[in-house]
Scaffold this motif. Structure first.
Motif, PDB file in Angstrom:
ATOM      1  N   PHE A  50       1.167   4.079   9.098  1.00 40.79           N
ATOM      2  CA  PHE A  50       0.315   2.899   8.983  1.00 40.79           C
ATOM      3  C   PHE A  50      -0.670   2.873  10.145  1.00 40.79           C
ATOM      4  O   PHE A  50      -0.287   3.062  11.307  1.00 40.79           O
ATOM      5  CB  PHE A  50       1.146   1.611   9.000  1.00 40.79           C
ATOM      6  CG  PHE A  50       2.005   1.432   7.794  1.00 40.79           C
ATOM      7  CD1 PHE A  50       1.455   0.990   6.597  1.00 40.79           C
ATOM      8  CD2 PHE A  50       3.371   1.711   7.846  1.00 40.79           C
ATOM      9  CE1 PHE A  50       2.244   0.822   5.480  1.00 40.79           C
ATOM     10  CE2 PHE A  50       4.164   1.545   6.732  1.00 40.79           C
ATOM     11  CZ  PHE A  50       3.599   1.102   5.541  1.00 40.79           C
ATOM     12  N   ALA A  51      -1.948   2.626   9.809  1.00 36.21           N
ATOM     13  CA  ALA A  51      -2.973   2.457  10.837  1.00 36.21           C
ATOM     14  C   ALA A  51      -3.101   0.977  11.186  1.00 36.21           C
ATOM     15  O   ALA A  51      -2.700   0.107  10.409  1.00 36.21           O
ATOM     16  CB  ALA A  51      -4.313   2.993  10.331  1.00 36.21           C
ATOM     17  N   ASP A  52      -3.632   0.707  12.384  1.00 36.51           N
ATOM     18  CA  ASP A  52      -3.832  -0.678  12.787  1.00 36.51           C
ATOM     19  C   ASP A  52      -4.908  -1.323  11.913  1.00 36.51           C
ATOM     20  O   ASP A  52      -5.868  -0.657  11.486  1.00 36.51           O
ATOM     21  CB  ASP A  52      -4.268  -0.742  14.253  1.00 36.51           C
ATOM     22  CG  ASP A  52      -3.157  -0.286  15.192  1.00 36.51           C
ATOM     23  OD1 ASP A  52      -1.977  -0.428  14.810  1.00 36.51           O
ATOM     24  OD2 ASP A  52      -3.490   0.205  16.290  1.00 36.51           O
ATOM     25  N   VAL A  77       0.823  -1.209   0.000  1.00 30.44           N
ATOM     26  CA  VAL A  77       0.000   0.000   0.000  1.00 30.44           C
ATOM     27  C   VAL A  77       0.859   1.262   0.000  1.00 30.44           C
ATOM     28  O   VAL A  77       0.477   2.288  -0.582  1.00 30.44           O
ATOM     29  CB  VAL A  77      -0.984  -0.009   1.191  1.00 30.44           C
ATOM     30  CG1 VAL A  77      -1.988  -1.138   1.033  1.00 30.44           C
ATOM     31  CG2 VAL A  77      -0.260  -0.150   2.524  1.00 30.44           C
ATOM     32  N   ARG A  78       2.024   1.203   0.668  1.00 33.01           N
ATOM     33  CA  ARG A  78       2.905   2.357   0.607  1.00 33.01           C
ATOM     34  C   ARG A  78       3.386   2.586  -0.823  1.00 33.01           C
ATOM     35  O   ARG A  78       3.417   3.718  -1.310  1.00 33.01           O
ATOM     36  CB  ARG A  78       4.097   2.170   1.550  1.00 33.01           C
ATOM     37  CG  ARG A  78       5.059   3.380   1.522  1.00 33.01           C
ATOM     38  CD  ARG A  78       6.033   3.373   2.682  1.00 33.01           C
ATOM     39  NE  ARG A  78       6.885   2.195   2.666  1.00 33.01           N
ATOM     40  CZ  ARG A  78       7.779   1.909   3.601  1.00 33.01           C
ATOM     41  NH1 ARG A  78       7.900   2.707   4.653  1.00 33.01           N
ATOM     42  NH2 ARG A  78       8.514   0.825   3.523  1.00 33.01           N
ATOM     43  N   GLY A  79       3.746   1.482  -1.520  1.00 37.74           N
ATOM     44  CA  GLY A  79       4.187   1.608  -2.908  1.00 37.74           C
ATOM     45  C   GLY A  79       3.095   2.145  -3.810  1.00 37.74           C
ATOM     46  O   GLY A  79       3.343   2.963  -4.704  1.00 37.74           O
ATOM     47  N   VAL A  80       1.839   1.713  -3.591  1.00 40.68           N
ATOM     48  CA  VAL A  80       0.718   2.197  -4.399  1.00 40.68           C
ATOM     49  C   VAL A  80       0.512   3.691  -4.181  1.00 40.68           C
ATOM     50  O   VAL A  80       0.355   4.476  -5.126  1.00 40.68           O
ATOM     51  CB  VAL A  80      -0.561   1.407  -4.049  1.00 40.68           C
ATOM     52  CG1 VAL A  80      -1.775   2.053  -4.708  1.00 40.68           C
ATOM     53  CG2 VAL A  80      -0.437  -0.033  -4.492  1.00 40.68           C
ATOM     54  N   ALA A  83      -3.732   4.770   0.886  1.00 45.53           N
ATOM     55  CA  ALA A  83      -3.951   3.543   0.121  1.00 45.53           C
ATOM     56  C   ALA A  83      -4.174   2.408   1.109  1.00 45.53           C
ATOM     57  O   ALA A  83      -3.598   2.393   2.198  1.00 45.53           O
ATOM     58  CB  ALA A  83      -2.765   3.237  -0.785  1.00 45.53           C
ATOM     59  N   PHE A  84      -5.022   1.470   0.735  1.00 48.38           N
ATOM     60  CA  PHE A  84      -5.256   0.323   1.621  1.00 48.38           C
ATOM     61  C   PHE A  84      -5.669  -0.885   0.795  1.00 48.38           C
ATOM     62  O   PHE A  84      -6.107  -0.773  -0.351  1.00 48.38           O
ATOM     63  CB  PHE A  84      -6.307   0.649   2.689  1.00 48.38           C
ATOM     64  CG  PHE A  84      -7.686   0.943   2.153  1.00 48.38           C
ATOM     65  CD1 PHE A  84      -8.673  -0.034   2.136  1.00 48.38           C
ATOM     66  CD2 PHE A  84      -8.002   2.214   1.675  1.00 48.38           C
ATOM     67  CE1 PHE A  84      -9.936   0.241   1.661  1.00 48.38           C
ATOM     68  CE2 PHE A  84      -9.268   2.500   1.202  1.00 48.38           C
ATOM     69  CZ  PHE A  84     -10.242   1.500   1.189  1.00 48.38           C
ATOM     70  N   PHE A 126      -3.273  -0.368   6.031  1.00 49.50           N
ATOM     71  CA  PHE A 126      -3.876   0.946   5.779  1.00 49.50           C
ATOM     72  C   PHE A 126      -2.778   1.991   5.930  1.00 49.50           C
ATOM     73  O   PHE A 126      -2.201   2.163   7.004  1.00 49.50           O
ATOM     74  CB  PHE A 126      -5.008   1.207   6.780  1.00 49.50           C
ATOM     75  CG  PHE A 126      -5.920   2.322   6.373  1.00 49.50           C
ATOM     76  CD1 PHE A 126      -7.078   2.059   5.666  1.00 49.50           C
ATOM     77  CD2 PHE A 126      -5.624   3.643   6.684  1.00 49.50           C
ATOM     78  CE1 PHE A 126      -7.935   3.085   5.294  1.00 49.50           C
ATOM     79  CE2 PHE A 126      -6.469   4.668   6.317  1.00 49.50           C
ATOM     80  CZ  PHE A 126      -7.634   4.391   5.612  1.00 49.50           C
ATOM     81  N   TYR A 127      -2.484   2.686   4.822  1.00 47.73           N
ATOM     82  CA  TYR A 127      -1.396   3.668   4.791  1.00 47.73           C
ATOM     83  C   TYR A 127      -2.001   5.048   4.534  1.00 47.73           C
ATOM     84  O   TYR A 127      -2.691   5.265   3.526  1.00 47.73           O
ATOM     85  CB  TYR A 127      -0.426   3.305   3.659  1.00 47.73           C
ATOM     86  CG  TYR A 127       0.765   4.230   3.532  1.00 47.73           C
ATOM     87  CD1 TYR A 127       1.854   4.134   4.399  1.00 47.73           C
ATOM     88  CD2 TYR A 127       0.831   5.169   2.507  1.00 47.73           C
ATOM     89  CE1 TYR A 127       2.949   4.961   4.259  1.00 47.73           C
ATOM     90  CE2 TYR A 127       1.925   6.007   2.367  1.00 47.73           C
ATOM     91  CZ  TYR A 127       2.985   5.896   3.242  1.00 47.73           C
ATOM     92  OH  TYR A 127       4.083   6.708   3.101  1.00 47.73           O
ATOM     93  N   VAL A 128      -1.768   5.977   5.477  1.00 49.44           N
ATOM     94  CA  VAL A 128      -2.330   7.310   5.329  1.00 49.44           C
ATOM     95  C   VAL A 128      -1.339   8.331   5.879  1.00 49.44           C
ATOM     96  O   VAL A 128      -0.825   8.186   6.997  1.00 49.44           O
ATOM     97  CB  VAL A 128      -3.702   7.404   6.042  1.00 49.44           C
ATOM     98  CG1 VAL A 128      -3.602   7.046   7.506  1.00 49.44           C
ATOM     99  CG2 VAL A 128      -4.303   8.795   5.860  1.00 49.44           C
TER     100      VAL A 128
END
Length: 665
Positions: A65-67, A30-33, A42-43, A59-61
């Motif tokens: 990263f969120a849990d 998701v970080r790469g996306v 992105a998630f 979940f990357y915001v």
């Protein structure tokens, strides 16, 4: 997309998906996306259809990263991907989904792009999404980037599911064993536990079948190199006899390994009820002799006598499923040897008279222990064996089950006559279409030296250098001009500059795959008629159908067999093959007067260019073609062949310089 952007995307792919698996994979994904698309969020999620919820795997915001968490699909923009298509909302997403307005508002979401993650059965089992805080016109490049990342994400989720399934099966088996031990004294309870254990074993067997299907691609790729180079070496007339025999052993061993792989996949298909036949032209006599040779070796090792009795009326070329027939024969002959302790095995093959088809009748008779009448009814059940045999034999107990199902699929029927201590006779009749084609299947591939007419140019697109080199060597030896590229984008560039006579492309390539290349060619009127031969290590009917629907002219599975490849080229390019004329003695040097004849200027220039490059095999192939096209100059071409076989390129160039001086003004 610029070259710099392309390199950044490739680096992002490598950093986010190529080098990671397991727990690290989804956060990196998701970080790469997000970074590739310039989005702040992105998630990736996996769907639980029973509860209609999405389980967020990463979940990357805003660079954090969120849990992991879960949320209901109903009323969310994520619900839209269940139709199996990419979903894009360019702006005002909070107003469009009032059920999730509060959550979207907290994120500051304005635009949204998501792609479904689909399993092998076509079911949506998750999605990959990006959210941006500003309005976005999600263009085709954005969607293409998301497709690239989603392919790897779908495979990873499928892997996780397979792992969970295997763990579940193992746990079920352990529980079943514990229950069996506790209730061993109670027969009815024991039978119930055995039934549950059998069900668990079937589930585990299905997991095995899935694993085998995934491994097929990886196994076929190295086999393509092994078999391909063995076929190339077999064509090399400079190899000594003992080396030719060694190459033949390598090729037979590779073919045997390929047959084993295909048989394992067939077993998986039979278990899943998806058995498929692949009809083609093959040499029946050669097939029967091959299985007889293999069985003879096993019989002699077991101290048994083996007789192969073929009928003189057996046709050479027939049309049918060669691999299925080979498996039937090897299973029956293998069983005959396996269950015979003394005496021998006799293999009879004959053609029953028929006006149109060849009715093949095969009988395998052994002097083994035979089969009791009570065992005949259970003989074709999976995992069953006759109780007559007095020693332990290897095997799964599936051979006769597969054999009967294969014969039934081909329209045949298996017959058994057996008595205890008196041996057994297994027989079957199978209808095969007679084939009178004059293609490569009827010829010895090793005898093809070139083709008549103008020199043809082939473009080879494959990301594996070994595969490209193999095709370049094979086609170059036959006089083709070849060019190679490592991906689909390069192929389109080369075709735009100088269109070839044929494109041979792998389907799975980086940057742009073979399907995308073919679709692009078919959209352009200038290249719409260009023959495209697709090759792939994924040999399923689905892959073939996908290639043909994209516009490919023909399809070949890997490993590529020389005969099949040359037959496709003959048809696609309307070629007339030139066969080597058998000659026990190398022709002697002709008198100078006999060589004082003019030759075609075009042939002279082409041959001179090959001599300058030192391409001996291509030179031999093109001189053979020139003899047919320019018979008046045959003495000169024969002299050039004699000099080339001696690797005297200097003399070849000198002879051609004289010809060029005489014929080229």
């Amino acid at each position: 997309m610029s070259d710099t952007q392309g390199l950044k995307l490739l680096r992002a792919l490598d950093e986010s998906v190529a080098a990671h698996t397991g727990k690290e994979f989804f956060p990196q994904l998701v970080r790469g996306v997000a970074r590739s698309l310039g989005a702040f969020c992105a998630f990736v999620s996996e769907f639980d259809h029973a509860s209609y919820c999405a389980h967020v795997l990463a979940f990357y915001v805003n660079e954090t990263f969120a849990d992991p968490f879960q949320y209901p699909l109903a009323g969310s923009p994520c619900e839209c991907v269940l139709d199996g298509e990419i979903v894009a909302f360019e702006s005002r997403i909070q107003d469009m989904f009032p059920v999730e307005r509060e959550a979207l508002a907290k994120l500051g979401a304005e635009s949204y792009l998501a792609i479904p993650l689909v399993d092998a059965a076509g079911k949506v089992h998750g999605h990959l999404a990006v959210i941006d805080s500003k309005a976005r016109d999600w263009n085709e490049a954005d969607r293409g980037i998301l497709r690239i990342f989603s392919t790897r994400a779908a495979a990873e989720i499928e892997r996780r599911r397979n792992d969970r399934q295997i763990e579940s099966v193992n746990e079920a088996l352990q529980k079943a064993n514990a229950q069996l031990r506790r209730e061993l004294a109670m027969r009815l309870e024991m039978e119930g536990e055995l039934a549950r254990a059998k069900q668990s074993a079937e589930t585990a067997n299905q997991a095995k079948s899935t694993f085998l299907a995934h491994m097929s691609h990886e196994l076929r790729t190295p086999l393509n190199g092994i078999l391909g180079y063995a076929q190339l070496l077999r064509r090399d007339v400079s190899l000594r006899g003992e080396h030719q025999e060694s190459v033949a052993v390598i090729e037979r061993s590779g073919e045997h390994l390929l047959t084993l792989i295909n048989d394992l996949l067939d077993l998986a298909k039979i278990e899943a009820g998806r058995m498929e036949l692949h009809v083609g032209v093959f040499d029946l006599r050669q097939l029967l002799m091959h299985v007889a040779d293999l069985t003879g070796v096993r019989a002699r090792q077991a101290g048994l006598k083996f007789d192969y009795v073929p009928d003189d009326g057996l046709p050479a070329l027939v049309s049918g499923d060669e691999r299925a027939l080979r498996q039937v024969l090897l299973n029956l002959l293998g069983n005959a040897v396996k269950f015979t302790e003394t005496g021998g095995v006799k293999f009879r093959a004959r053609a029953v008279p028929d006006d149109v088809r060849c009715i093949l009748r095969c009988e395998i008779e052994d002097s083994g222990v035979g089969i009791a009448p009570g065992d005949l009814d259970r003989l074709f059940e999976p995992f069953e064996r006759s109780g007559q045999h007095r020693r332990r034999v290897e095997g799964t107990g599936l051979g006769l089950t597969i054999t009967r199902r294969l014969l039934e699929a081909m329209g045949g029927r298996l017959e058994v006559v057996s008595h205890p201590d008196a041996g057994s006779v297994f027989a079957f009749e199978l209808g095969l279409e007679r084939d009178g084609t004059s293609g490569v299947a009827a010829q010895s591939i090793a005898r093809i030296t070139g083709y008549a007419g103008a020199r043809r140019r082939a473009l080879i697109a494959d990301d594996e250098q070994t595969n490209r080199t193999l095709l370049i060597k094979l086609l170059g030896d036959l006089g083709f001009e070849t060019e190679q590229v490592g991906n689909g984008a390069e192929a389109l560039k080369v075709i735009g500059q100088r269109p070839p006579d044929i494109l041979i492309t792998d389907l799975a390539m980086p940057v742009m795959d073979g399907l995308a290349v073919t679709r692009a060619l078919r959209r352009d009127p200038a290249t719409r008629a260009l023959p495209v031969l697709a090759v792939s290590a994924s040999a399923s009917d689905y892959t073939r159908e996908e290639a043909m629907n994209a516009g490919c002219t023909e399809f070949l599975p890997k490993p590529i067999r020389s005969g099949e490849l040359l037959e496709r080229l003959r048809v696609l390019l309307s070629l007339e093959w030139i066969l080597e004329t058998p000659s026990a003695v190398e022709p002697a040097q002709l008198p100078a007067a006999a060589l004082d004849v003019p030759i075609d200027a075009g042939h002279a220039a082409e041959l001179y260019d090959l001599a300058m490059k030192g391409e001996v095999k291509a030179l031999l192939a093109r001189t053979e073609a020139a003899i047919h096209a320019d018979p008046a100059g045959a003495p000169v071409y024969e002299e050039l062949r004699r000099l080339a076989r001696g690797f005297d390129m200097k003399a070849v160039r000198r002879r051609l310089e004289n010809a060029r001086g005489t014929n080229v003004s």
